[in-house]
Design an enzyme around this catalytic site. Sequence first.
Site, PDB file in Angstrom:
ATOM      1  N   LEU A 155     -25.876 -34.181  -7.830  1.00 55.00           N
ATOM      2  CA  LEU A 155     -24.690 -34.782  -7.214  1.00 55.00           C
ATOM      3  C   LEU A 155     -23.393 -34.335  -7.881  1.00 55.00           C
ATOM      4  O   LEU A 155     -23.338 -34.090  -9.077  1.00 55.00           O
ATOM      5  CB  LEU A 155     -24.786 -36.305  -7.197  1.00 55.00           C
ATOM      6  CG  LEU A 155     -24.767 -37.114  -8.481  1.00 55.00           C
ATOM      7  CD1 LEU A 155     -23.366 -37.283  -9.043  1.00 55.00           C
ATOM      8  CD2 LEU A 155     -25.359 -38.483  -8.219  1.00 55.00           C
ATOM      9  N   ALA A 260      -9.573 -19.795  -8.731  1.00 51.24           N
ATOM     10  CA  ALA A 260      -9.105 -19.505 -10.095  1.00 51.24           C
ATOM     11  C   ALA A 260      -8.104 -20.574 -10.510  1.00 51.24           C
ATOM     12  O   ALA A 260      -7.427 -21.172  -9.678  1.00 51.24           O
ATOM     13  CB  ALA A 260      -8.455 -18.129 -10.135  1.00 51.24           C
ATOM     14  N   CYS A 268     -20.454 -32.427 -17.090  1.00 49.25           N
ATOM     15  CA  CYS A 268     -21.684 -31.660 -16.844  1.00 49.25           C
ATOM     16  C   CYS A 268     -21.595 -30.191 -17.219  1.00 49.25           C
ATOM     17  O   CYS A 268     -22.246 -29.742 -18.157  1.00 49.25           O
ATOM     18  CB  CYS A 268     -22.087 -31.787 -15.385  1.00 49.25           C
ATOM     19  SG  CYS A 268     -22.633 -33.441 -14.981  1.00 49.25           S
TER      20      CYS A 268
HETATM   21  C1  UDX Z   1     -21.306 -30.379 -11.336  1.00 52.70           C
HETATM   22  C2  UDX Z   1     -22.233 -29.707 -10.300  1.00 52.70           C
HETATM   23  O1  UDX Z   1     -21.444 -29.173  -9.234  1.00 52.70           O
HETATM   24  C3  UDX Z   1     -23.236 -30.711  -9.781  1.00 52.70           C
HETATM   25  O2  UDX Z   1     -24.133 -30.080  -8.881  1.00 52.70           O
HETATM   26  C4  UDX Z   1     -24.005 -31.284 -10.962  1.00 52.70           C
HETATM   27  O3  UDX Z   1     -24.918 -32.277 -10.530  1.00 52.70           O
HETATM   28  C5  UDX Z   1     -23.047 -31.884 -11.982  1.00 52.70           C
HETATM   29  O4  UDX Z   1     -22.081 -30.918 -12.367  1.00 52.70           O
HETATM   30  P1  UDX Z   1     -19.196 -32.008 -11.161  1.00 52.70           P
HETATM   31  O5  UDX Z   1     -19.225 -32.098 -12.661  1.00 52.70           O
HETATM   32  O6  UDX Z   1     -18.989 -33.248 -10.365  1.00 52.70           O
HETATM   33  O7  UDX Z   1     -20.571 -31.383 -10.643  1.00 52.70           O
HETATM   34  O8  UDX Z   1     -18.034 -30.997 -10.812  1.00 52.70           O
HETATM   35  P2  UDX Z   1     -17.833 -29.676  -9.921  1.00 52.70           P
HETATM   36  O9  UDX Z   1     -17.431 -30.018  -8.551  1.00 52.70           O
HETATM   37  O10 UDX Z   1     -18.990 -28.760 -10.095  1.00 52.70           O
HETATM   38  O11 UDX Z   1     -16.551 -29.063 -10.648  1.00 52.70           O
HETATM   39  C6  UDX Z   1     -16.615 -28.739 -12.038  1.00 52.70           C
HETATM   40  C7  UDX Z   1     -15.291 -28.214 -12.534  1.00 52.70           C
HETATM   41  O12 UDX Z   1     -15.059 -26.903 -12.037  1.00 52.70           O
HETATM   42  C8  UDX Z   1     -14.047 -29.019 -12.151  1.00 52.70           C
HETATM   43  O13 UDX Z   1     -13.236 -29.135 -13.318  1.00 52.70           O
HETATM   44  C9  UDX Z   1     -13.379 -28.179 -11.087  1.00 52.70           C
HETATM   45  O14 UDX Z   1     -11.987 -28.369 -11.053  1.00 52.70           O
HETATM   46  C10 UDX Z   1     -13.740 -26.779 -11.539  1.00 52.70           C
HETATM   47  N1  UDX Z   1     -13.741 -25.783 -10.463  1.00 52.70           N
HETATM   48  C11 UDX Z   1     -14.581 -25.915  -9.402  1.00 52.70           C
HETATM   49  C12 UDX Z   1     -12.901 -24.684 -10.541  1.00 52.70           C
HETATM   50  O15 UDX Z   1     -12.127 -24.530 -11.507  1.00 52.70           O
HETATM   51  N2  UDX Z   1     -12.920 -23.742  -9.529  1.00 52.70           N
HETATM   52  C13 UDX Z   1     -13.752 -23.857  -8.469  1.00 52.70           C
HETATM   53  O16 UDX Z   1     -13.735 -22.969  -7.614  1.00 52.70           O
HETATM   54  C14 UDX Z   1     -14.608 -24.974  -8.407  1.00 52.70           C
END
Ligand code: UDX
Length: 444
Positions: A155, A260, A268
């Site tokens: 999730l 980016a 996580c």
């Molecule tokens: C993540 C995984 O997506 C999920 O499947 C797992 O169960 C838990 O870890 P989450 O921690 O809720 O979920 O965040 P996610 O949506 O993956 O984003 C993580 C980070 O990456 C955020 O700080 C977001 O801003 C950053 N991000 C995301 C980017 O910098 N660029 C992107 O293109 C996507």
Amino acid sequence: MALKITVIGTGYLGATHAAAMAEMGFEVLGLDVVPEKVELLSSGRVPMYEPGLEELLAKHVAGIEGSTGRLRFTTSWEEVGAFGDVHFVCVNTPQKHGEYGCDMSYVDAAFASLAPVVRAGSLVVGKSTVPVGSAERLAGVLPEGVDLAWNPEFLREGFAVQDTLHPDRIVVGVPGDDGGRTEKLLREVYAAPIGEGSPLVVTDYPTAELVKTAANSFLATKISFINAMAEVCEAAGGDVVRLAEAIGHDERIGNKFLRAGIGFGGGCLPKDIRAFMARAGELGADQALTFLREIDSINMRRRGQMVEMAREALGGNSFLGRRVAVLGATFKPDSDDVRDSPALNVAGQIHLQGGQVTVYDPKGMENARKVFPTLGYADTALEAVRGADVVLHLTEWREFRELDPAELAAAVSSPVVLDGRNALDGERWRAAGWTYRAMGRPRA
Ligand code: UDX
């Protein structure tokens, strides 16, 4: 008779899982060792911001008017043991203090408390993210006649309810010698999403454990890849947003997770890639994952680069006495989570270098204040930018995209906005008189 489900640990994962299981029609008992959490959840409220979760809880928590009454919470292990046919372990596995490895103490404690009370013939299902090899070890903690499955959770914060009710896949690691018993039971538990078409992948323990860390490592790699391209674009005068769009048209690459900016944070991705490296080292496979070190350092470098961009925007000297507005504190939008938040990290660095930082976030203010009480906080975006020498957009909330740049321009001391998430409409801001700069994009 319908299966009775317990959920051990009621954080993001557990609270959502418990509510989702009730929504799927099961009788559910949630356990937490923190009595205040149990009290809060029993009144249908959650200790965090997660869209739709309170509504789902209120629909099922016993004692709430009009609820199905299928969901209750307790602190009693005896009650959990006597109640459950299937026990989901959803406690968290944070990064160890001062080390890369993951702290298994909550998982170990949960199994130690459950083992003496669990009924013969019941099934324990681990959902926590654990180092590969843990399930095999934990199966040995459970009494004879109690099976263990490992069922990682994917999730996303902000989409927790939807991801739990309609998962894009269900992965279960089962023991090889149970004659298909565990798989059969889990098919019953997940009958609703399987019926809707969610693919079920049945495998062994180590593969199931690895699926989770592999998925998060891949996502982290994608983000750091595009951030590395942003660095090259900056040096070469290219535009990383157009580059991401263009490579994303290739179906093999895809256009998701290629935004980016100041990089990934949260509870996580950062800790999972570190724990994965640590575990690979223990297994003698550290070489296989040395690339994750680079992924981690590209990611952490972004925060420093944002600070430097802000310094440059202020004339390249010190932050002393300069007013910096920061829009966003959480690690991502639609969440109040500030754990390892790039936005708060950047705000903190500038503050520690003498900048007068004022932060505004739609949902993360309370948590941000706890972590960084010495930063300035404002109640609205407009208040945060008042008198600012530079405005930093660091978490891509919809509210920030919908701001009126002209109104903000009238409030700042100098209309310069730095987009750390490549999410604002640069043309709109420029048209309202702003100098708009984004990471990995040409200046104007
Ligand atoms: C993540 C995984 O997506 C999920 O499947 C797992 O169960 C838990 O870890 P989450 O921690 O809720 O979920 O965040 P996610 O949506 O993956 O984003 C993580 C980070 O990456 C955020 O700080 C977001 O801003 C950053 N991000 C995301 C980017 O910098 N660029 C992107 O293109 C996507």
